[in-house]
Design a protein around this motif. Structure first.
Motif, mmCIF file in Angstrom:
data_model
loop_
_atom_site.group_PDB
_atom_site.id
_atom_site.type_symbol
_atom_site.label_atom_id
_atom_site.label_comp_id
_atom_site.label_asym_id
_atom_site.label_seq_id
_atom_site.Cartn_x
_atom_site.Cartn_y
_atom_site.Cartn_z
ATOM 1 N N ASP A 52 96.807 70.672 2.881
ATOM 2 C CA ASP A 52 97.815 71.653 3.276
ATOM 3 C C ASP A 52 97.741 72.835 2.327
ATOM 4 O O ASP A 52 97.027 72.808 1.318
ATOM 5 C CB ASP A 52 99.220 71.041 3.273
ATOM 6 C CG ASP A 52 99.596 70.495 1.897
ATOM 7 O OD1 ASP A 52 99.744 71.306 0.960
ATOM 8 O OD2 ASP A 52 99.737 69.265 1.758
ATOM 9 N N THR A 53 98.485 73.892 2.648
ATOM 10 C CA THR A 53 98.406 75.132 1.874
ATOM 11 C C THR A 53 99.505 75.250 0.821
ATOM 12 O O THR A 53 99.725 76.328 0.289
ATOM 13 C CB THR A 53 98.501 76.345 2.822
ATOM 14 O OG1 THR A 53 99.760 76.294 3.514
ATOM 15 C CG2 THR A 53 97.369 76.332 3.833
ATOM 16 N N SER A 54 100.175 74.150 0.505
ATOM 17 C CA SER A 54 101.317 74.227 -0.403
ATOM 18 C C SER A 54 100.925 74.685 -1.805
ATOM 19 O O SER A 54 101.774 75.194 -2.547
ATOM 20 C CB SER A 54 102.028 72.871 -0.476
ATOM 21 O OG SER A 54 101.153 71.869 -0.983
ATOM 22 N N ARG A 71 90.575 71.714 4.351
ATOM 23 C CA ARG A 71 91.089 71.530 2.995
ATOM 24 C C ARG A 71 91.369 72.909 2.398
ATOM 25 O O ARG A 71 90.766 73.907 2.787
ATOM 26 C CB ARG A 71 90.081 70.787 2.120
ATOM 27 C CG ARG A 71 89.608 69.471 2.686
ATOM 28 C CD ARG A 71 90.649 68.388 2.572
ATOM 29 N NE ARG A 71 90.851 67.969 1.192
ATOM 30 C CZ ARG A 71 91.736 67.035 0.842
ATOM 31 N NH1 ARG A 71 92.515 66.464 1.763
ATOM 32 N NH2 ARG A 71 91.871 66.678 -0.412
ATOM 33 N N PHE A 72 92.291 72.958 1.427
ATOM 34 C CA PHE A 72 92.694 74.228 0.847
ATOM 35 C C PHE A 72 92.748 74.100 -0.666
ATOM 36 O O PHE A 72 93.311 73.138 -1.189
ATOM 37 C CB PHE A 72 94.066 74.643 1.396
ATOM 38 C CG PHE A 72 94.083 74.786 2.892
ATOM 39 C CD1 PHE A 72 93.752 75.989 3.491
ATOM 40 C CD2 PHE A 72 94.397 73.701 3.695
ATOM 41 C CE1 PHE A 72 93.759 76.114 4.874
ATOM 42 C CE2 PHE A 72 94.405 73.811 5.076
ATOM 43 C CZ PHE A 72 94.078 75.035 5.666
ATOM 44 N N TRP A 101 88.251 82.176 10.163
ATOM 45 C CA TRP A 101 88.057 80.772 9.791
ATOM 46 C C TRP A 101 87.774 79.932 11.013
ATOM 47 O O TRP A 101 87.203 78.874 10.963
ATOM 48 C CB TRP A 101 89.326 80.315 9.078
ATOM 49 C CG TRP A 101 89.329 78.928 8.542
ATOM 50 C CD1 TRP A 101 90.131 77.910 8.929
ATOM 51 C CD2 TRP A 101 88.520 78.402 7.495
ATOM 52 N NE1 TRP A 101 89.878 76.792 8.186
ATOM 53 C CE2 TRP A 101 88.898 77.060 7.307
ATOM 54 C CE3 TRP A 101 87.514 78.936 6.701
ATOM 55 C CZ2 TRP A 101 88.298 76.252 6.351
ATOM 56 C CZ3 TRP A 101 86.923 78.125 5.758
ATOM 57 C CH2 TRP A 101 87.316 76.804 5.594
ATOM 58 N N ARG A 160 94.412 84.621 3.103
ATOM 59 C CA ARG A 160 94.065 83.203 2.967
ATOM 60 C C ARG A 160 92.604 82.974 3.348
ATOM 61 O O ARG A 160 91.879 82.231 2.671
ATOM 62 C CB ARG A 160 94.985 82.362 3.845
ATOM 63 C CG ARG A 160 94.802 80.857 3.657
ATOM 64 C CD ARG A 160 95.692 80.104 4.620
ATOM 65 N NE ARG A 160 97.101 80.395 4.374
ATOM 66 C CZ ARG A 160 98.066 80.160 5.253
ATOM 67 N NH1 ARG A 160 97.778 79.648 6.434
ATOM 68 N NH2 ARG A 160 99.313 80.437 4.953
ATOM 69 N N ARG A 161 92.149 83.608 4.423
ATOM 70 C CA ARG A 161 90.742 83.456 4.827
ATOM 71 C C ARG A 161 89.809 83.991 3.753
ATOM 72 O O ARG A 161 88.737 83.433 3.511
ATOM 73 C CB ARG A 161 90.490 84.181 6.152
ATOM 74 C CG ARG A 161 91.041 83.482 7.362
ATOM 75 C CD ARG A 161 90.399 84.009 8.646
ATOM 76 N NE ARG A 161 90.617 85.440 8.820
ATOM 77 C CZ ARG A 161 91.653 85.965 9.458
ATOM 78 N NH1 ARG A 161 92.601 85.175 9.939
ATOM 79 N NH2 ARG A 161 91.767 87.271 9.591
ATOM 80 N N GLN A 218 102.915 85.026 3.315
ATOM 81 C CA GLN A 218 102.019 84.238 4.156
ATOM 82 C C GLN A 218 101.147 85.225 4.921
ATOM 83 O O GLN A 218 101.633 85.901 5.823
ATOM 84 C CB GLN A 218 102.821 83.367 5.122
ATOM 85 C CG GLN A 218 103.783 82.405 4.456
ATOM 86 C CD GLN A 218 103.067 81.297 3.712
ATOM 87 O OE1 GLN A 218 101.932 80.936 4.036
ATOM 88 N NE2 GLN A 218 103.725 80.748 2.710
ATOM 89 N N ASP A 272 93.764 79.890 11.087
ATOM 90 C CA ASP A 272 93.345 79.144 9.902
ATOM 91 C C ASP A 272 92.976 77.716 10.234
ATOM 92 O O ASP A 272 92.612 76.943 9.366
ATOM 93 C CB ASP A 272 94.462 79.137 8.859
ATOM 94 C CG ASP A 272 94.620 80.503 8.220
ATOM 95 O OD1 ASP A 272 93.601 81.170 8.072
ATOM 96 O OD2 ASP A 272 95.749 80.867 7.884
ATOM 97 N N LEU A 298 89.471 81.296 1.158
ATOM 98 C CA LEU A 298 88.678 80.168 1.652
ATOM 99 C C LEU A 298 87.204 80.541 1.756
ATOM 100 O O LEU A 298 86.320 79.759 1.388
ATOM 101 C CB LEU A 298 89.208 79.721 3.014
ATOM 102 C CG LEU A 298 90.632 79.162 3.016
ATOM 103 C CD1 LEU A 298 91.085 78.883 4.439
ATOM 104 C CD2 LEU A 298 90.730 77.910 2.181
ATOM 105 N N LEU A 347 98.256 76.807 -2.364
ATOM 106 C CA LEU A 347 97.544 78.080 -2.269
ATOM 107 C C LEU A 347 98.614 79.160 -2.152
ATOM 108 O O LEU A 347 99.170 79.403 -1.083
ATOM 109 C CB LEU A 347 96.611 78.086 -1.052
ATOM 110 C CG LEU A 347 95.902 79.407 -0.726
ATOM 111 C CD1 LEU A 347 95.197 79.970 -1.949
ATOM 112 C CD2 LEU A 347 94.923 79.208 0.420
#
Length: 439
Positions: free
Chosen positions: A247-249, A281-282, A356, A266-267, A261, A362, A270, A251
Motif C-alpha cells: 500500500d502507499t501508506s 508494491r510501493f 504505471w 507517485r508514478r 495525493q 496506479d 515508482l 510513500l
C-alpha cells in the motif's frame, strides 16, 4: 405577490452543507485544525481524541492565539486572515486559507474555542450552539484550544456512514503522522483516550523523524534525496526496496509542506525505482517538492489534498531525476548485479510521464507481479533449462528495459531478445516444480 419557490438557505444549513465537503471524518477535522495551528506558528501541538474522534476531539497549540474580536470573526463563514484579495489566490503560502473550516466544524458538533495572545491578560471562550456565536472572557494559556464533541450529532445521515472507531482512530493517527513528517522540527503529541500517548519530539534530521513515525528499523535503511532545477527543489529520503509494501501508506509526498495525493508524482517515484520494486508494491519514501506558490494551485479540492501544477512535466521530471540519482547511488544496484537504468534511452521526463498502467492509473497490470529482469530472479542458473534464442541461456542475456510492463527487452551476442514475462514466469514455476519432482 406570488410566493417564490426559490429561497435563501439559513446560515446554519449553509454551514452544514459546506461541512459535507470539508468535514468527512474526524481525521478531516484534525487536518483542518492542525493546519490552523501550524499557520499560527505553533511549536507544540497536542491532539486528544476519544471514540475514534466522534465522541471527543481537542487540538491544543502554543501558537500566537487570537484577540476576542478575531476569535468571534473566525466562526463567521468565509472569514480568514490569510487572503486579502484575488491576487492572493495565485500565491497561497499558508496551509489553511478558505475560511470555511471552523464554521463548518462548529455547525456539525458541540464546538468550543479557547484562545489567548501572549500580550493579553485574559483569553476568550467562544461557543456556537445552533449557529449562534457567543464569547466570554476566560483564563487560558497563550495559544489556542479547539474542542469538538459529539461530531455529526445533528446530521445523523453522515454519522450513520462513519466507519468503525478503530478505522477512524487510524485515520486520525495517519493525519498526525503526515504532519509530523512534513514538520520534523515541531513537537507533536497524539493522545487517544485510554491509551499511551504517541509523542514526536523535534528532530534535526528528516531520517530521525521517519524512524519515529515508521519505526526505528527503517532509519538505517534510508538514503537522502536532493536536487534543485528550474526553480524546483526536491528533498527527502527514500528507503531500501526491501522495505516496499503493498500500500502507499509509507510513500509520502509533500508540496510546499502540504501532504498531497498526486498520481503523476507517485508514478515518477515508482518509475525512478525501475525494476527494483515490483508492480503492486510501493517504496518507503518521504519526498518534499518545493516551488514558487504561483506555480502550484492548491485550490482545486475542498480538502486541499490535490494540487495542480503550472509545469506538471517539469515537476515530475525533477522528482524522477532526484529519486533516480539517490537510488543509483545506493548499494542496492550493486547488490542486484545490474544497472536497472542502463541503456534504456529514457529521459527523466519520459519516465516521469510514463503511465504505471495503460489507463494511467496506479493499479498494476493484471497478473503482472513478476516484472523483475531475469538477472534478479535466478542469476546463477538462468530462467530456462534449455538455451534461449540464438543458442544462449537467459543468464547470458543483459537486461535493457521493459515495454508496457509485459515484455522484457534483453541483449545477447549480436541479438535482441524479447521475453514475454508472463510466459517466462510460468516457465520458471514449471522448472521449479519439475526440479522438486526430480529431487
Amino acid at each position: 405577490m406570488e410566493a417564490t419557490r426559490i429561497q435563501v438557505l439559513p446560515d446554519i444549513l449553509i454551514d452544514q452543507i459546506a461541512a459535507g465537503e470539508v468535514v468527512e471524518t474526524p481525521a478531516s477535522v484534525v487536518k483542518e485544525l492542525l493546519e490552523n495551528a501550524l499557520d499560527a506558528g505553533a511549536r507544540r501541538i497536542v491532539v486528544e481524541f476519544a471514540g475514534g474522534g466522534l465522541t471527543h476531539l481537542r487540538v491544543i497549540d502554543d501558537g500566537e492565539g487570537m484577540s476576542a474580536a478575531d476569535a468571534v470573526l473566525a466562526l463567521k463563514r468565509h472569514a480568514t486572515s490569510k487572503i486579502r484579495g484575488p491576487s492572493d489566490l495565485d500565491r497561497i503560502s499558508t496551509l489553511g486559507f478558505r475560511g470555511e473550516a471552523l464554521p463548518s466544524i462548529a455547525s456539525v458538533s458541540r464546538f468550543t474555542l479557547v484562545t489567548r495572545r501572549a500580550t493579553d491578560d485574559v483569553g476568550t471562550r467562544v461557543t456556537a450552539p445552533d449557529g449562534r456565536v457567543s464569547a466570554e472572557p476566560t483564563a487560558a494559556p497563550p495559544g489556542t484550544s479547539v474542542t469538538v464533541d459529539d461530531l455529526f450529532f445533528n446530521v445523523p445521515a453522515r454519522l450513520k456512514f462513519q466507519k468503525s472507531q478503530r478505522t477512524l482512530a487510524a485515520g486520525v493517527s495517519e493525519t498526525m503522522a503526515r504532519v509530523a513528517l512534513a514538520f520534523p522540527d515541531l513537537h507533536l503529541v497524539l493522545a487517544p483516550e485510554g491509551r499511551r500517548p504517541t509523542e514526536y519530539p523535534p528532530c534535526r534530521r528528516l531520517e530521525d523523524r521517519v524512524a519515529q513515525v515508521f519505526g526505528r528499523e527503517v532509519g538505517p535503511r534510508l538514503y537522502p534525496v536532493h536536487e534543485v532545477r528550474d526553480g524546483i527543489t526536491v528533498s527527502g529520503v527514500v528507503g531500501d526496496p526491501a522495505l516496499a509494501r503493498g500500500d502507499t501508506s509509507r510513500l509520502v509526498l509533500l508540496v510546499n509542506r502540504r501532504p498531497v495525493q498526486d498520481p503523476a508524482l507517485r508514478r515518477a517515484v515508482l518509475n525512478a525505482y525501475s525494476v527494483l520494486v515490483p508492480a503492486g508494491r510501493f517504496p518507503v519514501a518521504v519526498l518534499a517538492v518545493d516551488l514558487d506558490p504561483s506555480d502550484v494551485d492548491v485550490n482545486v479540492h475542498p480538502r486541499k489534498t490535490e494540487v495542480r501544477f503550472v509545469r506538471p512535466r517539469e515537476v515530475a521530471g525533477v522528482l524522477f531525476s532526484a529519486v533516480q540519482a539517490a537510488v543509483t547511488a545506493t548499494p542496492w544496484v550493486a547488490q542486484a548485479g545490474l544497472d536497472p537504468f542502463a541503456t534504456t534511452g529514457d529521459t527523466p521526463d519520459d519516465m516521469a510521464g510514463r503511465p504505471w498502467a495503460p489507463d494511467g492509473s496506479d493499479a498494476p497490470l493484471p497478473d503482472a507481479d513478476w516484472n523483475r529482469p531475469p538477472a534478479l530472479q535466478e542469476p546463477q542458473q538462468g530462467l530456462f533449462g534449455e538455451p534461449a534464442a540464438g543458442g544462449m541461456r537467459m543468464a547470458e542475456l543483459r537486461y535493457i528495459g521493459q515495454v508496457g510492463r509485459t515484455v522484457l527487452v534483453c541483449e545477447g551476442r549480436d541479438t535482441l531478445v524479447l521475453v514475454d514475462q508472463h510466459a517466462a514466469h510460468e516457465r520458471v514455476n514449471f522448472h521449479r516444480l519439475w526440479r522438486g519432482v526430480q529431487d
